[in-house]
Motif scaffolding. Structure first.
Motif, mmCIF file in Angstrom:
data_model
loop_
_atom_site.group_PDB
_atom_site.id
_atom_site.type_symbol
_atom_site.label_atom_id
_atom_site.label_comp_id
_atom_site.label_asym_id
_atom_site.label_seq_id
_atom_site.Cartn_x
_atom_site.Cartn_y
_atom_site.Cartn_z
ATOM 1 N N ARG A 245 38.838 44.862 49.876
ATOM 2 C CA ARG A 245 39.606 43.930 49.412
ATOM 3 C C ARG A 245 39.279 42.323 49.835
ATOM 4 O O ARG A 245 38.759 41.841 48.727
ATOM 5 C CB ARG A 245 41.002 43.927 49.737
ATOM 6 C CG ARG A 245 41.988 44.963 49.111
ATOM 7 C CD ARG A 245 42.116 45.099 46.735
ATOM 8 N NE ARG A 245 42.676 43.640 47.251
ATOM 9 C CZ ARG A 245 43.557 43.301 47.017
ATOM 10 N NH1 ARG A 245 44.518 44.062 47.072
ATOM 11 N NH2 ARG A 245 43.679 41.732 46.641
ATOM 12 N N ASP B 68 37.877 40.147 46.787
ATOM 13 C CA ASP B 68 37.984 38.763 46.588
ATOM 14 C C ASP B 68 37.128 37.454 47.137
ATOM 15 O O ASP B 68 36.684 36.173 46.075
ATOM 16 C CB ASP B 68 38.952 37.656 47.057
ATOM 17 C CG ASP B 68 40.241 38.390 46.612
ATOM 18 O OD1 ASP B 68 39.943 39.236 46.395
ATOM 19 O OD2 ASP B 68 41.084 38.821 47.794
ATOM 20 N N LEU C 288 43.987 48.030 44.120
ATOM 21 C CA LEU C 288 43.650 46.713 43.242
ATOM 22 C C LEU C 288 44.694 47.560 41.891
ATOM 23 O O LEU C 288 44.065 47.776 41.014
ATOM 24 C CB LEU C 288 42.230 46.410 42.708
ATOM 25 C CG LEU C 288 42.034 45.234 42.737
ATOM 26 C CD1 LEU C 288 41.842 44.341 43.320
ATOM 27 C CD2 LEU C 288 39.884 45.249 42.023
ATOM 28 N N ASP D 157 47.323 42.124 39.006
ATOM 29 C CA ASP D 157 47.632 40.934 39.378
ATOM 30 C C ASP D 157 46.932 40.393 40.073
ATOM 31 O O ASP D 157 46.336 38.823 40.482
ATOM 32 C CB ASP D 157 49.296 41.012 40.161
ATOM 33 C CG ASP D 157 50.420 40.716 38.580
ATOM 34 O OD1 ASP D 157 49.613 40.713 37.518
ATOM 35 O OD2 ASP D 157 51.483 41.741 39.044
ATOM 36 N N ASP D 158 45.966 41.370 41.098
ATOM 37 C CA ASP D 158 45.185 41.049 42.314
ATOM 38 C C ASP D 158 43.889 40.525 41.238
ATOM 39 O O ASP D 158 43.226 39.614 42.162
ATOM 40 C CB ASP D 158 45.211 42.221 43.085
ATOM 41 C CG ASP D 158 45.636 42.991 44.068
ATOM 42 O OD1 ASP D 158 46.880 42.146 44.084
ATOM 43 O OD2 ASP D 158 45.725 44.086 43.590
#
Length: 370
Positions: free
Chosen positions: A50, A54, A311, A314-315
């Protein structure tokens, strides 16, 4: 007799050889790679993946913004790393804060991933200063423009750290063109002989500017170049974020634990031209570029995480919004004119200025006073 001797020696050297095919966890669409292709490498944790997602999304948006700023004349030059996000971010996430990173001119995205201020990271490419950030404070060497000259420096830092009893690892990023330089081979030899804790990450993106890999080497792979020096080597799908994180993390921790240097060849692709001054249509065709775009590292990681419910929409939206906000701040700050002190010409040349430098600095001060 010679054949028997060779056969007997093979098992002792086998650990140096890279895998027959690049290590993969994911297929080109983000699904599981067929078979047990990744072998002894463990899947990175969901938390790490994650973070990588990002950082890759933010890094790509930054890369696009920097490219646009070059077209606007705000940067003198910018070498894009679009398509190589898995290697750029994988490298920095495999390191601890106490480890050293030795980047090339193309690795600005890695600097951003390491938390270096974007304006400071772009100072070199803006033409304002040789390096805009503090290498000692960030444990990040200045971006290197001459090919592979930073590789011996990385080995020296790693070796010195080991002599001092530190558990520091140095990771040096090199392009495929850099493997054709003598500095690269000298670094491999020194690292192997002195068992230095250094990881060589070769981002093989297919071209050294306009020269294809086939015109650079006849070796089975770039990873095989480590074997002749006694350096353990590995090949990895450079557009597979899981594979990059798994292989680089293992390499870094192996070096830290006393396993010696490791060479990792990442098979990837530079989607954009070499720099804004390059016309890539002169040496590669559109279909080749489009084929590699379909192996997009961000899309593959996103598909994998979504398939495991790790995931959400929104992520994804949050990652993209963070990237847009970051790019906006970079755009605003780079729109301000750079200011410089002419006296800086004499700074950081020598620890103690020579009489000649002091004399020249005096001449400049007198000229400015007039």
């Amino acid at each position: 007799m010679p054949a028997a001797t060779s056969a007997a020696a093979a098992p002792a050297d086998a650990h140096l050889l890279p895998s027959a095919e690049p290590i993969r966890f994911l297929d080109d669409d983000g699904g599981p790679a067929p078979g047990d292709a990744h072998g002894r490498y463990e899947r990175p944790s969901t938390e790490l993946l994650r973070r990588a997602y990002d950082a890759m999304v933010l890094g790509r948006r930054f890369d696009a913004q920097a490219t646009a700023l070059t077209k606007q004349g705000r940067l003198a030059v910018y070498p894009s790393s679009r398509g190589q996000e898995a290697g750029e971010i994988g490298a920095v996430l495999a390191l601890r804060e106490t480890d050293w990173l030795f980047p090339t001119y193309r690795d600005t995205m890695a600097l951003i991933g390491r938390g270096i201020d974007p304006v400071e990271a772009l100072t070199l490419l803006r033409g304002s200063w040789h390096c805009g950030y503090d290498p000692m404070a960030t444990r990040t060497a200045p971006q290197c423009t001459p090919l592979a000259t930073h590789a011996p420096h990385a080995v020296g830092v790693a070796y010195a750290a080991r002599r001092r009893g530190e558990d520091t690892v140095a990771l040096v990023i090199v392009g495929d063109g850099g493997t054709s330089e003598g500095d690269f081979h000298e670094a491999l030899n020194f690292a192997a002989v002195f068992h230095a804790p250094v990881v060589f990450l070769v981002q093989n993106n297919g071209y050294a500017i306009s020269v294809p890999l086939s015109r650079q080497t006849a070796a089975p792979s770039l990873a095989h170049k480590g074997v002749g020096y006694g350096v353990r080597s590995e090949r990895v799908d450079g557009n597979d974020p899981l594979a990059m994180l798994a292989v680089l993390t293992e390499a870094v921790e192996s070096a830290r634990a006393g396993g010696g240097p490791v060479l990792v060849e990442a098979h990837t692709y530079r989607v954009e031209p070499h720099t804004n001054a390059d016309d890539d249509s002169r040496y590669r065709d559109h279909d080749e570029v489009e084929a590699w775009k379909r192996r997009d590292p961000i899309a593959r990681l996103e598909a994998h995480l979504r398939s495991r419910d790790e995931l959400t929409d929104d992520d994804v939206a949050a990652a993209r919004e963070a990237g847009e906000a970051f790019a906006s701040r970079v755009r605003e700050r780079l729109s301000e004119e750079a200011t410089g002190d002419p006296a800086d010409l004499f700074a950081h040349v020598y620890a103690e200025p020579t009489p000649q430098l002091r004399e020249q600095a005096g001449w400049l001060a007198e000229e400015l006073a007039r």
